[in-house]
Design a protein around this motif. Structure first.
Motif, mmCIF file in Angstrom:
data_model
loop_
_atom_site.group_PDB
_atom_site.id
_atom_site.type_symbol
_atom_site.label_atom_id
_atom_site.label_comp_id
_atom_site.label_asym_id
_atom_site.label_seq_id
_atom_site.Cartn_x
_atom_site.Cartn_y
_atom_site.Cartn_z
ATOM 1 N N LEU A 162 2.725 -11.092 15.112
ATOM 2 C CA LEU A 162 3.816 -10.204 15.081
ATOM 3 C C LEU A 162 3.868 -9.584 13.636
ATOM 4 C CD1 LEU A 162 6.477 -9.077 16.213
ATOM 5 C CD2 LEU A 162 7.472 -11.165 15.600
ATOM 6 N N PRO A 163 3.590 -10.273 12.631
ATOM 7 C CA PRO A 163 3.457 -9.928 11.248
ATOM 8 C C PRO A 163 2.555 -8.800 10.934
ATOM 9 C CG PRO A 163 3.645 -12.293 11.228
ATOM 10 C CD PRO A 163 3.165 -11.790 12.483
ATOM 11 N N LEU A 173 4.285 0.919 6.077
ATOM 12 C CA LEU A 173 5.754 1.031 5.084
ATOM 13 C C LEU A 173 6.174 -0.287 4.454
ATOM 14 C CD1 LEU A 173 8.210 2.769 4.245
ATOM 15 C CD2 LEU A 173 9.472 2.361 6.676
ATOM 16 N N ALA A 174 6.259 -1.238 5.386
ATOM 17 C CA ALA A 174 6.643 -2.675 4.840
ATOM 18 C C ALA A 174 5.919 -3.067 3.343
ATOM 19 C CB ALA A 174 6.878 -3.696 5.820
ATOM 20 N N LEU A 175 4.590 -2.910 3.653
ATOM 21 C CA LEU A 175 3.905 -3.111 2.279
ATOM 22 C C LEU A 175 4.148 -2.102 1.118
ATOM 23 C CD1 LEU A 175 0.206 -4.136 4.074
ATOM 24 C CD2 LEU A 175 1.875 -5.512 2.689
ATOM 25 N N GLU A 177 6.777 -0.409 0.560
ATOM 26 C CA GLU A 177 8.193 -0.756 0.260
ATOM 27 C C GLU A 177 8.283 -2.119 -0.569
ATOM 28 O OE1 GLU A 177 11.528 1.208 0.488
ATOM 29 O OE2 GLU A 177 9.620 2.386 -0.050
ATOM 30 N N ALA A 178 7.349 -3.177 -0.183
ATOM 31 C CA ALA A 178 7.315 -4.472 -0.825
ATOM 32 C C ALA A 178 6.990 -4.226 -2.249
ATOM 33 C CB ALA A 178 6.670 -5.442 0.017
ATOM 34 N N LEU A 179 5.901 -3.196 -2.439
ATOM 35 C CA LEU A 179 5.365 -3.273 -3.841
ATOM 36 C C LEU A 179 6.311 -2.580 -4.496
ATOM 37 C CD1 LEU A 179 1.591 -2.206 -2.934
ATOM 38 C CD2 LEU A 179 2.412 -4.224 -3.910
ATOM 39 N N ARG A 180 6.844 -1.360 -3.941
ATOM 40 C CA ARG A 180 8.052 -0.423 -4.728
ATOM 41 C C ARG A 180 9.013 -1.139 -5.461
ATOM 42 N NH1 ARG A 180 12.453 2.486 -3.964
ATOM 43 N NH2 ARG A 180 12.707 1.770 -1.755
ATOM 44 N N LEU A 181 9.714 -2.059 -4.206
ATOM 45 C CA LEU A 181 10.923 -2.685 -4.718
ATOM 46 C C LEU A 181 10.667 -4.065 -5.633
ATOM 47 C CD1 LEU A 181 12.530 -2.698 -1.017
ATOM 48 C CD2 LEU A 181 13.147 -1.323 -3.010
ATOM 49 N N SER A 182 9.533 -4.683 -5.394
ATOM 50 C CA SER A 182 9.379 -5.785 -6.408
ATOM 51 C C SER A 182 8.584 -5.259 -7.681
ATOM 52 C CB SER A 182 8.419 -6.779 -5.725
ATOM 53 O OG SER A 182 7.059 -6.143 -5.379
ATOM 54 N N SER A 183 8.583 -4.107 -8.009
ATOM 55 C CA SER A 183 7.869 -3.667 -9.323
ATOM 56 C C SER A 183 8.742 -2.739 -10.008
ATOM 57 C CB SER A 183 6.487 -2.987 -9.122
ATOM 58 O OG SER A 183 6.916 -1.793 -8.221
ATOM 59 N N ARG A 184 8.760 -2.337 -11.199
ATOM 60 C CA ARG A 184 9.401 -1.405 -11.985
ATOM 61 C C ARG A 184 9.085 -0.001 -11.382
ATOM 62 N NH1 ARG A 184 8.227 -4.016 -18.099
ATOM 63 N NH2 ARG A 184 6.785 -2.154 -17.999
ATOM 64 N N PRO A 185 10.027 1.020 -11.594
ATOM 65 C CA PRO A 185 9.848 2.222 -10.929
ATOM 66 C C PRO A 185 8.525 2.937 -11.614
ATOM 67 C CG PRO A 185 12.152 1.905 -11.627
ATOM 68 C CD PRO A 185 11.462 0.742 -12.273
ATOM 69 N N GLY A 186 7.646 3.335 -10.848
ATOM 70 C CA GLY A 186 6.524 4.204 -11.021
ATOM 71 C C GLY A 186 5.370 3.326 -11.445
ATOM 72 N N GLU A 198 -5.966 2.323 2.216
ATOM 73 C CA GLU A 198 -7.289 2.401 2.967
ATOM 74 C C GLU A 198 -7.748 0.976 2.936
ATOM 75 O OE1 GLU A 198 -11.605 4.216 1.655
ATOM 76 O OE2 GLU A 198 -10.032 4.748 0.356
ATOM 77 N N ALA A 199 -7.463 0.059 2.114
ATOM 78 C CA ALA A 199 -8.019 -1.288 2.317
ATOM 79 C C ALA A 199 -7.372 -1.870 3.429
ATOM 80 C CB ALA A 199 -7.777 -1.806 0.954
ATOM 81 N N TRP A 200 -5.843 -1.767 3.570
ATOM 82 C CA TRP A 200 -5.055 -2.398 4.394
ATOM 83 C C TRP A 200 -5.727 -1.865 5.794
ATOM 84 C CZ3 TRP A 200 -0.058 -0.555 1.896
ATOM 85 C CH2 TRP A 200 0.002 -1.243 0.708
ATOM 86 N N ALA A 201 -5.958 -0.915 6.143
ATOM 87 C CA ALA A 201 -6.280 -0.392 7.540
ATOM 88 C C ALA A 201 -7.863 -0.657 7.760
ATOM 89 C CB ALA A 201 -6.261 1.302 7.273
#
Length: 287
Positions: A162-163, A173-175, A177-186, A198-201
């Protein structure tokens, strides 16, 4: 801070896996092995590789087992910390280094901690970026319920298949967004996220990455001991997943350790403040 040039890439065959490895720097330089965490791969060290090589180090950054272009064993037990620590020792052997230095972030930091505890004769110096010593996390979480709340995703990742479906949905999208929301903007630009996607795929990569979490329930093969190598912990205090107290508790297990706090940095400190991280890490490793 893009790479000045792509590293040399090779496939290093170990006992039970083959690791895809990026390497750069003088062949006769002191070996530094960089260990990435979730959900990265060697590219997560893109801000550090050139700086360390320019300082005269032989820099080796593998895709750890399960990630990107490295082997992805199916057995969850293959992702136990002792097995991943064995990978690092075998990798150092393949580069002809009896003793070496190691820098680890996130899961790579846990591997580095275990390696330094288990094989003190091999690790000359240790640098940890926002990663607790594996023997510290559970006792700390029992005393600090807020850490349990920060780490609920760890339990969610234990569920079969399921994960993977959730992380793959809507073009990862979840990955992203996780990077975006847990880091400083940009911090992570579009080109960076394209490399990560590409690596995740890669076929089976998501399962390999998640199996690191699933292996947490397995018993360790070795008993803990003190960390004898000189140790530098660099910690971004705005980490949303790991409380700063984990750093101070981990320091207690070091015979010769120090913490450098980065008050404005998050879990992704080596991306957000590369100049400062590169400077302190290079200076520490050069001692």
């Amino acid at each position: 801070m893009p790479l000045r040039s792509e590293p040399d890439f090779s496939r290093v065959r170990l006992q039970d896996v083959t690791l895809h490895v990026a390497s750069v720097g003088p062949q006769d330089g002191p070996l530094v092995i960089l260990l990435h965490g979730f959900p990265e791969f060697w590219f997560g060290w893109r801000h550090q590789i050139d700086a360390l090589a320019a300082a005269g180090f032989r820099v080796v950054a593998p895709d750890q087992r399960g990630y990107n272009l490295s082997s992805r064993p199916q057995d969850i037990g293959a992702y136990h910390l002792d097995r991943t620590a064995d990978d690092v020792l075998a990798l150092a052997d393949s580069f002809g280094a009896e003793a070496f230095q190691v820098v680890g972030h996130d899961w790579g930091g846990l591997v580095a901690w275990r390696l330094a505890t288990r094989s003190p004769e091999r690790v000359r110096r240790l640098v940890i970026l926002n990663a607790p010593h594996p023997d510290v996390f559970a006792p700390y979480a029992r005393r600090h319920p807020s850490q349990v709340l920060r780490s609920t995703y760890v339990g969610a990742f234990q569920v079969p298949w399921l994960p993977e479906a959730g992380l793959r949905a809507a073009d990862y999208l979840a990955l992203r967004e996780a990077l975006r929301l847990s880091s400083r903007p940009g911090t992570f630009g579009a080109a960076d996220l394209a490399r990560y996607r590409e690596a995740w795929a890669q076929p089976g990569a998501l399962t390999g990455m998640l199996n690191w979490y699933r292996a947490l329930r397995l018993k360790r093969r070795t008993e803990p001991g003190p960390v004898r190598a000189p140790t530098l912990i660099v910690w971004g205090k705005r980490d949303t997943a790991l409380g700063s107290g984990l750093a101070t508790e981990s320091l207690k297990l070091c015979e010769h350790g120090e913490i450098l706090w980065l008050p404005q940095a998050t879990h992704w400190l080596h991306h957000e403040e590369p100049a400062q991280v590169n400077g302190v890490v290079t200076s520490f490793l050069a001692q």
